[in-house]
Design a protein around this motif. Structure first.
Motif, PDB file in Angstrom:
ATOM      1  N   THR A 292       0.964  -1.133  -0.171  1.00 43.73           N
ATOM      2  CA  THR A 292      -0.090  -0.189  -0.011  1.00 43.73           C
ATOM      3  C   THR A 292       0.846   1.136  -0.017  1.00 43.73           C
ATOM      4  O   THR A 292       1.200   1.773   0.931  1.00 43.73           O
ATOM      5  CB  THR A 292      -0.940   0.106   1.206  1.00 43.73           C
ATOM      6  N   PRO A 293       1.499   1.567  -1.104  1.00 47.80           N
ATOM      7  CA  PRO A 293       2.482   2.638  -1.107  1.00 47.80           C
ATOM      8  C   PRO A 293       1.806   3.896  -0.601  1.00 47.80           C
ATOM      9  O   PRO A 293       0.740   4.222  -1.008  1.00 47.80           O
ATOM     10  CB  PRO A 293       2.693   2.572  -2.623  1.00 47.80           C
ATOM     11  N   MET A 349      20.016   4.736  -1.236  1.00 44.82           N
ATOM     12  CA  MET A 349      18.616   4.903  -1.265  1.00 44.82           C
ATOM     13  C   MET A 349      18.006   5.872  -2.552  1.00 44.82           C
ATOM     14  O   MET A 349      17.184   5.423  -3.406  1.00 44.82           O
ATOM     15  CB  MET A 349      17.810   5.421   0.069  1.00 44.82           C
ATOM     16  N   ALA A 350      18.800   6.877  -2.533  1.00 41.21           N
ATOM     17  CA  ALA A 350      18.462   7.877  -3.705  1.00 41.21           C
ATOM     18  C   ALA A 350      18.876   7.099  -4.831  1.00 41.21           C
ATOM     19  O   ALA A 350      17.950   7.547  -5.830  1.00 41.21           O
ATOM     20  CB  ALA A 350      19.239   9.315  -3.574  1.00 41.21           C
ATOM     21  N   PHE A 351      19.903   6.338  -5.064  1.00 46.01           N
ATOM     22  CA  PHE A 351      20.199   5.966  -6.281  1.00 46.01           C
ATOM     23  C   PHE A 351      19.442   4.797  -6.877  1.00 46.01           C
ATOM     24  O   PHE A 351      18.985   4.870  -7.835  1.00 46.01           O
ATOM     25  CB  PHE A 351      21.625   5.201  -6.118  1.00 46.01           C
ATOM     26  N   PHE A 356      15.097   2.696 -10.240  1.00 46.48           N
ATOM     27  CA  PHE A 356      14.027   1.848 -10.023  1.00 46.48           C
ATOM     28  C   PHE A 356      12.646   2.334  -9.633  1.00 46.48           C
ATOM     29  O   PHE A 356      11.666   1.620  -9.482  1.00 46.48           O
ATOM     30  CB  PHE A 356      14.253   0.514  -9.193  1.00 46.48           C
ATOM     31  N   GLY A 357      12.362   3.450  -9.284  1.00 50.12           N
ATOM     32  CA  GLY A 357      11.375   4.217  -8.912  1.00 50.12           C
ATOM     33  C   GLY A 357      10.839   3.967  -7.395  1.00 50.12           C
ATOM     34  O   GLY A 357      11.731   3.269  -6.762  1.00 50.12           O
ATOM     35  N   GLY A 358       9.569   4.105  -6.971  1.00 52.17           N
ATOM     36  CA  GLY A 358       9.170   4.266  -5.775  1.00 52.17           C
ATOM     37  C   GLY A 358       9.279   2.761  -5.059  1.00 52.17           C
ATOM     38  O   GLY A 358       9.264   2.471  -3.841  1.00 52.17           O
TER      39      GLY A 358
END
Length: 391
Positions: A292-293, A349-351, A356-358
């Motif tokens: 559940t993003p 995490m930023a990379f 690959f997106g969220g």
């Protein structure tokens, strides 16, 4: 063994920890103001934030070994006075090179405090109270950042950046005066091995080979990798109407769970078991967030789960290691791994999000929590094997 916890001294040491956390955070909350002070620095301004952590990565274990050698009361008082002097120097807004140099010195002060203070807190607490006192210690970073956000940044905006540095200098000096009047030295454990580079290397290897000394640090690496990076990169993935409320509530939820449910569990379970529970629930919370993003409830469940890891990790230092010298070594390893996790978490995490997106957020953070659990399980098995070997 002491009969009564010295709560006044414990709270004084926690207050010193707030000052140490502010050494790290005071540049963070005014980072957007720094380009006006050092317009030629460009991207190098980031070092004003990261240098304190960089010192911790390089010298965390060394700090634990040195604090044990020079004694804990002396170490924390010297570190507080040094921190006060550095902040007083920073009020002059020296050139960029000198400001960078001051941050390196500040990193040394920070390390000595975060190693000596929890070691002293453990020695000033009865066994039954250590769950509370060391969980309290574990809140020092979150509380300090909240105070800096609510009071430190407005002070800098109203009176200028030097006012924030001056307030910090006065705070550190005040902590030093209070602790110098109230803190007694711990009983001498005997002579420590002489200081030398070869001895430091041997001690360094011994710490990370020991499943007792290294266990809290191993878990702390994966906790800090996830905690800071999640709070940094999560906001854009939350619904607009819930974003500010959720981000403000997450650190408060973590602290609240740590000081209530966490303390209650520590009265009934070994600290390592509570840490393992926190990693398990954090992994499940990341699975919830993956399904559940952007769910605010999943974010709060995650924050509460991380709160169990937060306080119990410092309690595990005292439960797994007996005597202030061993605890100082373990706290030094915690400082080293914590700074490494803080430094690696956000860039990785930023990379991942950029590539690959969220979906990368719950997968990377969930994987880190899972590895923290596995690390504790493996080290627990190693401790059981070592205790079962006939002498």
């Amino acid at each position: 063994m002491i009969e009564h916890t010295s709560f006044l001294r414990v709270f004084a040491l926690w207050a010193a920890g707030l000052g140490a956390a502010a050494q790290y955070g005071k540049m963070s909350v005014i980072f957007d103001l720094l380009p006006d002070l050092y317009p030629q620095a460009g991207a190098a301004l980031g070092f004003l934030v990261s240098l304190v952590g960089g010192v911790g990565i390089l010298l965390g274990v060394v700090a634990g070994l040195m604090v044990a050698r020079i004694r804990y009361r002396r170490a924390i008082l010297c570190a507080l006075w040094l921190g006060a002097a550095v902040s007083a120097f920073q009020t002059l807004l020296p050139g960029f090179g000198w400001m960078l140099a001051s941050r390196v010195v500040e990193g040394l002060s920070h390390l000595a405090i975060v190693v000596a203070a929890p070691t002293l807190i453990a020695q000033l607490s009865t066994v039954k109270d250590r769950g509370f006192t060391l969980t309290l210690w574990g809140t020092f970073f979150g509380v300090a950042f909240a105070v800096l956000t609510l009071a430190g940044r407005p002070l800098a905006l109203a009176w200028g950046v030097p006012a924030l540095f001056a307030a910090h200098a006065l705070y550190m000096a005040g902590c030093a005066l209070v602790l110098s009047a109230t803190l007694r030295s711990l009983p001498d454990e005997g002579a420590q091995p002489p200081f030398s580079l070869s001895q430091m290397l041997r001690d360094h290897m011994a710490i990370y080979r020991s499943p007792f000394l290294s266990a809290p640090a191993a878990g702390w690496l994966f906790y800090t990798f996830s905690f800071v990076s999640i709070l940094t990169v999560l906001p854009p993935y939350l619904p607009d109407g819930w974003r500010a409320i959720t981000m403000a509530a997450m650190p408060l939820t973590s602290i609240a769970v740590s000081m209530t449910i966490g303390v209650a569990l520590l009265r009934r379970l070994p600290a390592v078991r509570v840490v393992q529970t926190g990693f398990t629930l954090s992994t499940l919370s990341m699975a919830w967030l993956w399904m559940t993003p952007g769910s605010p409830l999943a974010c709060l469940a995650l924050a509460g789960s991380m709160g169990l890891i937060q306080g119990a990790s410092f309690t595990a230092v005292a439960q797994l290691n007996h005597g202030p010298a061993a605890q100082a070594q373990a706290n030094g390893a915690v400082a080293q791994m914590g700074n490494l996790g803080n430094s690696l978490g956000t860039p990785v995490m930023a990379f991942g999000l950029a590539s690959f997106g969220g979906a990368a957020l719950p997968l990377l953070a969930g994987g880190a929590f899972g590895m923290g659990l596995v690390a504790h399980l493996l080290l627990g098995a190693a401790r059981r094997r070592s205790l079962s070997v006939p002498v």
